[in-house]
Write an enzyme that holds these catalytic residues in place. Sequence first.
Site, PDB file in Angstrom:
ATOM      1  CD  GLU A  72      -1.470  -0.241   3.644  1.00  0.00           C
ATOM      2  OE1 GLU A  72      -2.521  -0.763   3.417  1.00  0.00           O
ATOM      3  OE2 GLU A  72      -1.155   1.061   4.706  1.00  0.00           O
ATOM      4  CB  CYS A 142       8.626  -1.362  -3.158  1.00  0.00           C
ATOM      5  SG  CYS A 142       8.010  -2.009  -2.146  1.00  0.00           S
TER       6      CYS A 142
HETATM    7 ZN   LIG Z   1       6.121  -0.794  -0.903  1.00  0.00          ZN
END
Ligand SMILES: [Zn+2]
Length: 184
Positions: A72, A142
């Site tokens: 998120e 990420c």
């Molecule tokens: Zn992340």
Amino acid sequence: MEKLIHSLLEHIGEDPEREGLLKTPERVSRAWQDVTKGYHEDPNAMVQKALFEAEGHEMILINDIDFYSMCEHHLLPFFGKAHVAYIPGKKIVGLSKVARVVEVFACRLQVQERMTAQIARCLMENLDAQGVAVVLHAQHLCMMMRGIKKQNSFAVTSEMLGVFKDDSKTRAEFLTLIQEKPWN
Ligand SMILES: [Zn+2]
């Protein structure tokens, strides 16, 4: 959503009208509906519909459940394996439903820690189990594609409820079992 993706393409310096990108907003929109379908599914009802009477009180373990989720914070995927065990009270649930519960929570925007806790609590409450243990191993794009570029690091999260929390022997048995591979 298609308008947003069209605009996103412009913002990153692309030309949304070039041939290769013409259908991209439509495709991305469909893909996002798919990876966030968990918002329209009720994991509690799913478990409640598949309950059976328990015959024993031994640990039930479902190892290596593949999952794919979206972080998120960056809207980038994280994915890996879930290991889920429970010790039944009066009820057990169909094995495939445990994997479905993992999938429902994975198909929402997540942080790995919360997803781990949600899976554990959902099973604990709906099964009225003596204990539930959940461990997730995951790789986060990420982290891998950007920022600190920790290419091969895994994030490991765990949630132990009931006897898995209170009894170190039960917890140790679970942690040993999830490391055993059938082909070893
Ligand atoms: Zn992340």
